[in-house]
Design a protein around this motif. Structure first.
Motif, mmCIF file in Angstrom:
data_model
loop_
_atom_site.group_PDB
_atom_site.id
_atom_site.type_symbol
_atom_site.label_atom_id
_atom_site.label_comp_id
_atom_site.label_asym_id
_atom_site.label_seq_id
_atom_site.Cartn_x
_atom_site.Cartn_y
_atom_site.Cartn_z
ATOM 1 N N LYS A 150 -14.522 7.557 1.945
ATOM 2 C CA LYS A 150 -14.255 7.265 3.353
ATOM 3 C C LYS A 150 -13.443 5.992 3.563
ATOM 4 O O LYS A 150 -13.641 5.267 4.530
ATOM 5 N N LEU A 151 -12.511 5.704 2.646
ATOM 6 C CA LEU A 151 -11.637 4.535 2.771
ATOM 7 C C LEU A 151 -10.230 4.997 3.102
ATOM 8 O O LEU A 151 -9.680 5.873 2.442
ATOM 9 N N GLU A 152 -9.662 4.380 4.115
ATOM 10 C CA GLU A 152 -8.315 4.708 4.567
ATOM 11 C C GLU A 152 -7.490 3.417 4.608
ATOM 12 O O GLU A 152 -7.958 2.402 5.120
ATOM 13 N N LEU A 153 -6.293 3.452 4.058
ATOM 14 C CA LEU A 153 -5.374 2.313 4.111
ATOM 15 C C LEU A 153 -4.276 2.620 5.117
ATOM 16 O O LEU A 153 -3.719 3.718 5.109
ATOM 17 N N LYS A 154 -3.986 1.648 5.973
ATOM 18 C CA LYS A 154 -2.900 1.788 6.951
ATOM 19 C C LYS A 154 -2.056 0.523 6.921
ATOM 20 O O LYS A 154 -2.544 -0.557 6.577
ATOM 21 N N PHE A 155 -0.798 0.686 7.330
ATOM 22 C CA PHE A 155 0.132 -0.446 7.302
ATOM 23 C C PHE A 155 0.872 -0.539 8.627
ATOM 24 O O PHE A 155 1.184 0.485 9.246
ATOM 25 N N VAL A 156 1.140 -1.771 9.032
ATOM 26 C CA VAL A 156 1.885 -2.014 10.260
ATOM 27 C C VAL A 156 3.209 -2.653 9.869
ATOM 28 O O VAL A 156 3.237 -3.798 9.396
ATOM 29 N N ASP A 157 4.281 -1.903 10.056
ATOM 30 C CA ASP A 157 5.619 -2.386 9.710
ATOM 31 C C ASP A 157 5.973 -3.648 10.487
ATOM 32 O O ASP A 157 5.785 -3.709 11.705
ATOM 33 N N GLY A 158 6.445 -4.640 9.757
ATOM 34 C CA GLY A 158 6.932 -5.867 10.367
ATOM 35 C C GLY A 158 5.877 -6.893 10.714
ATOM 36 O O GLY A 158 6.207 -7.996 11.145
ATOM 37 N N ALA A 159 4.605 -6.568 10.543
ATOM 38 C CA ALA A 159 3.535 -7.506 10.912
ATOM 39 C C ALA A 159 3.258 -8.474 9.767
ATOM 40 O O ALA A 159 3.093 -8.064 8.627
ATOM 41 N N ASP A 160 3.202 -9.756 10.103
ATOM 42 C CA ASP A 160 2.783 -10.748 9.121
ATOM 43 C C ASP A 160 1.276 -10.928 9.233
ATOM 44 O O ASP A 160 0.609 -10.185 9.965
#
Length: 181
Positions: A154-164
């Motif tokens: 139940k682990l999900e990785l997400k990314f936010v483009d351009g966020a520091d």
């Protein structure tokens, strides 16, 4: 320094938002309060925003949650955690203290080492866990390959483009992460 809490009262869905290291309960430009209001408006949830002072405070966070459950006589509640950086790391430990924990959301979650993080994540086997990292975070290139190796239910990785790390000039995108609850 004591721990500061800001609370939006609502129903038996309880969301605990923990700021990053040294952060206050409101956050920069009231970002945590704005997240709380968004969550409350959408779900009717009770939302607790907590500061993150540089002193041991986990027992105070646990007591704050239990006090609200008791005061409001919530007999069947669900608990959700959102934390930023060091606050997310602290929330991973706090979430283990509550069998009512339904979801954990960590934004740019800091950690001592990947093995410690894996231990904290796997200690919540029945909890949906979402780790969100900004692609411009200073540690992104180091963190993501390590996180990809973690095998955890139940682990999900997400990314936010351009966020520091601090979501500089991306306040609306940060607040929108409340939708992960």
């Amino acid at each position: 320094m004591k721990v500061e809490y800001k609370i939006v009262y609502g129903n038996e869905k309880i969301v605990f938002i923990k700021s990053g290291a040294g952060g206050n309960a409101s956050g920069y430009k009231n970002k945590y309060i704005r997240m709380a209001e968004k969550i409350h408006d959408r779900l009717g949830a009770t939302v607790i925003c907590a500061s993150n002072p540089d002193v041991p405070h986990e027992k105070y966070d646990e007591a704050a949650i239990r006090r609200i459950v008791s005061e409001k006589a919530f007999s069947d509640f669900e608990l959700y955690f959102i934390g930023t950086s060091d606050g997310a790391y602290h929330n991973l430990s706090l979430a283990r203290r509550f069998p009512e924990t339904a979801k954990f959301v960590g934004i740019n979650t800091s950690y001592i080492d990947v093995y410690e993080l894996k231990e904290r994540l796997t200690a919540l086997p029945d909890v949906h866990k979402v780790l969100i990292y900004g692609t411009e975070d200073d540690d992104f290139d180091e963190v993501v390959p390590m996180l990809s190796k973690i095998k955890c239910d139940k682990l999900e990785l997400k990314f936010v483009d351009g966020a520091d790390h601090s979501f500089t000039d991306m306040l609306d995108e940060f607040i929108a992460l409340a939708d992960e609850i």
